[in-house]
Every structure is written in C-alpha cells, then in structure tokens.
Design an enzyme around this catalytic site. Structure first.
Site, PDB file in Angstrom:
ATOM      1  N   ASP A 129      64.747 -16.577  -3.471  1.00  0.00           N
ATOM      2  CA  ASP A 129      63.791 -16.300  -3.813  1.00  0.00           C
ATOM      3  C   ASP A 129      64.564 -16.012  -5.875  1.00  0.00           C
ATOM      4  O   ASP A 129      65.610 -16.427  -6.383  1.00  0.00           O
ATOM      5  CB  ASP A 129      63.383 -14.323  -4.304  1.00  0.00           C
ATOM      6  CG  ASP A 129      62.691 -14.070  -5.460  1.00  0.00           C
ATOM      7  OD1 ASP A 129      61.396 -14.549  -5.991  1.00  0.00           O
ATOM      8  OD2 ASP A 129      63.042 -12.498  -5.702  1.00  0.00           O
ATOM      9  N   ILE A 130      63.412 -16.267  -6.968  1.00  0.00           N
ATOM     10  CA  ILE A 130      64.577 -16.552  -7.927  1.00  0.00           C
ATOM     11  C   ILE A 130      64.464 -15.113  -8.728  1.00  0.00           C
ATOM     12  O   ILE A 130      65.207 -14.827  -8.883  1.00  0.00           O
ATOM     13  CB  ILE A 130      63.131 -16.999  -8.799  1.00  0.00           C
ATOM     14  CG1 ILE A 130      63.051 -18.826  -9.034  1.00  0.00           C
ATOM     15  CG2 ILE A 130      63.540 -17.226 -10.448  1.00  0.00           C
ATOM     16  CD1 ILE A 130      62.427 -19.315  -9.878  1.00  0.00           C
ATOM     17  N   ASP A 131      62.526 -14.208  -9.052  1.00  0.00           N
ATOM     18  CA  ASP A 131      63.913 -13.444  -9.809  1.00  0.00           C
ATOM     19  C   ASP A 131      63.784 -11.853 -10.234  1.00  0.00           C
ATOM     20  O   ASP A 131      63.482 -11.584  -8.561  1.00  0.00           O
ATOM     21  CB  ASP A 131      61.881 -13.201 -10.925  1.00  0.00           C
ATOM     22  CG  ASP A 131      61.290 -13.792 -11.887  1.00  0.00           C
ATOM     23  OD1 ASP A 131      62.170 -14.112 -13.134  1.00  0.00           O
ATOM     24  OD2 ASP A 131      60.740 -14.512 -11.658  1.00  0.00           O
TER      25      ASP A 131
ATOM     26  N   LYS B 198      54.505 -16.127   1.416  1.00  0.00           N
ATOM     27  CA  LYS B 198      56.051 -17.654   1.112  1.00  0.00           C
ATOM     28  C   LYS B 198      56.085 -17.872   3.147  1.00  0.00           C
ATOM     29  O   LYS B 198      57.202 -18.864   3.278  1.00  0.00           O
ATOM     30  CB  LYS B 198      57.318 -16.933   0.957  1.00  0.00           C
ATOM     31  CG  LYS B 198      56.862 -16.437  -0.711  1.00  0.00           C
ATOM     32  CD  LYS B 198      58.466 -16.208  -1.352  1.00  0.00           C
ATOM     33  CE  LYS B 198      57.652 -15.574  -3.308  1.00  0.00           C
ATOM     34  NZ  LYS B 198      59.445 -15.180  -3.232  1.00  0.00           N
TER      35      LYS B 198
ATOM     36  N   GLY C 136      57.564 -16.836  -6.801  1.00  0.00           N
ATOM     37  CA  GLY C 136      55.767 -16.771  -7.164  1.00  0.00           C
ATOM     38  C   GLY C 136      55.293 -16.765  -8.134  1.00  0.00           C
ATOM     39  O   GLY C 136      54.209 -17.235  -8.914  1.00  0.00           O
TER      40      GLY C 136
ATOM     41  N   ASP D 106      63.566 -10.096  -2.935  1.00  0.00           N
ATOM     42  CA  ASP D 106      64.000  -8.507  -3.745  1.00  0.00           C
ATOM     43  C   ASP D 106      62.435  -8.050  -3.753  1.00  0.00           C
ATOM     44  O   ASP D 106      62.646  -6.145  -4.066  1.00  0.00           O
ATOM     45  CB  ASP D 106      64.229  -8.566  -5.610  1.00  0.00           C
ATOM     46  CG  ASP D 106      63.872  -9.498  -6.038  1.00  0.00           C
ATOM     47  OD1 ASP D 106      63.234  -8.712  -7.052  1.00  0.00           O
ATOM     48  OD2 ASP D 106      63.107 -10.271  -5.870  1.00  0.00           O
TER      49      ASP D 106
END
Length: 261
Positions: free
Chosen positions: A9-11, A187, A44, A210
């Site tokens: 994931d990114i953020d 996802k 997302g 997260d």
C-alpha cells in the site's frame, strides 16, 4: 516459505506523513528485486498519483483505484469502471448535502467542492495529488473510483441507497473520507488478476497495508502484514503487525520473514 511477489500500500505504508519514503523501505524493495521477487504497489490512489512513488522505488507494477485498475510491468491488465448512473447519483447526493466529492479516471482527478468548504483543498494538498481540476459539475469520462469528504462518519449513511457501489473508509490523517468503488472490487480481486497474469501461486504472496481498504488484500495473500500505525480494526485480518511507517515498518516486516537485511 518461497515468496515470489510483495504488494505494498502507499499512504501510511510506503509513505509516512511527511511523504518522504524511508531509506530502509527503498533498501528493502531493492533487496526484494535483487532476489527476483516482484514488487507491486496496491493503493486506493489513482494512477497519476501513484507513478511518482512507483518511479522512486523503481517499480513498474501497480494496483490502483482500490483494485479497479491494474498494471503489470507497464501493461494494463484490468479496468472496471463505475456506472455512469452511479456517478450521477453520487454527485446529486453530494450536492444536496453539501459534501465535497472527487471523481478519478485514469488520466485526471475532478473535484466538485462543497460550498464554503476547504476540505477538498486540504485533502489534495495532504496527498499531494496531481492533475486535479476543480469544477461545478463532473464531465469526467470512464470514472474508476472516487472519494467523499464528509463532516462526520454518520453522514456516509446518505449514500446507503446506492447499492451498486461500495464505500470504503480511508485511513488518511484527520480527514473523514470514503472511497467509492464497484461492490465486486477490492485489492484482493486485483491481486488475483496480477498473480494469474504472472503465473504466481497465491501461496507465494505477501502484502503490507494500514487501512480498512486493505483487509481483503491481507486475508487473500499468504502473509498479510499490518503496519504499526494501522487502523485497529485491521489487525485481525493480518498474520502479524510490524512497526509503524515512521519506524521502518516495511523493512522490519520483511526482515522478520528473512527477506531483508
């Protein structure tokens, strides 16, 4: 265990609040690639807000829009659009209740801000979003997903009548934000498409996340890892919890699995 692909994931996972990728994360990703393990972003975010992170990590595979779109080694392999009537219905409810709403396509983001609201500006600045247009109406074509910015979590109930969309809470700082996507999308469904395309078995997969939009992903892969800063409700869906994004969480999680030094 012989792992062949890691989804990130990114953020809150790759990116800490200051949006500077930790050197430990860069090193861990480089070590994975040196071992011949694929690395795929799973976020997302829209594609245009993913590319800079992917470039910095030297990654060319990414799942975006919470699973509505997937690109593997630069080739688009999955695209699932929202229905036009759902986009119009969402916009009508947002305008009626003075909510900020964002629509995202492959090439641009369009925000229709609420009257006298600064939420949209603050959200875009917080995520450092690119290609964002502010408009009074949505003329965006091929909407893949979007985000509602609300005064409170209770106001998400105004959208419950639209049964052909799914609302997913975002773990983005102080913002009360909900992504909207098609009900069949998450996802994990995109991961299934990616590993099928790469001929990788489900048992050879790892994922880090997260937020609650990561729960399907963490349960689908062989080893799902929640960040230390993850939403508490995400913990039951993970195999274990690593340290936080500001404490080298990806590195420590991979080190525990023997994949980073």
């Amino acid at each position: 265990m012989s792992y062949k692909i890691v989804f990130l994931d990114i953020d809150g996972t790759i990116l800490p609040p200051d949006h500077k990728i930790a050197s430990s994360t860069k090193s861990a990703v480089a070590q994975l690639k040196a071992k011949g393990i694929e690395v795929c972003i799973a976020t997302g975010r829209p594609i245009i807000d993913t590319l800079a992170v992917a470039k910095e990590l030297n990654v060319d595979s990414y799942i975006t829009f919470n699973g509505a779109f997937a690109t593997v080694k630069g080739k688009d392999i999955k695209k699932e659009l929202l229905r036009d009537e759902d986009v119009e219905h969402l916009l009508a409810i947002a305008k009626e209740n003075n909510h900020d709403i964002l629509f995202a396509s492959k090439d641009k983001n369009v925000i229709i801000p609420a009257e006298n609201s600064t939420k949209a500006v603050e959200y875009v600045q917080h995520l450092q979003m690119h290609g964002t247009l502010y408009q009074e109406k949505s003329d965006i074509a091929e909407v893949l997903s979007g985000t509602l910015l609300l005064p409170s979590h209770e106001e998400v109930n105004f959208y419950n009548a639209i049964t052909s969309i799914k609302l997913v809470p975002c773990n983005i700082g102080k913002h009360v934000a909900y992504d909207f996507i098609s009900p069949s999308i998450n996802k994990a469904t995109a991961i299934a498409s990616v590993i099928k395309y790469l001929n990788i078995d489900q048992s050879d997969t790892i994922a880090f996340g997260d937020g609650m939009n990561d729960k399907e992903m963490l349960t689908y892969v062989e080893t799902g890892i929640a960040m230390g800063n993850a939403h508490q409700d995400l913990h039951p869906y993970a195999n274990f919890v690593t340290t936080s994004v500001t404490e080298d969480g990806i590195y420590h999680g991979l080190k525990l699995l023997g994949l980073a030094e």
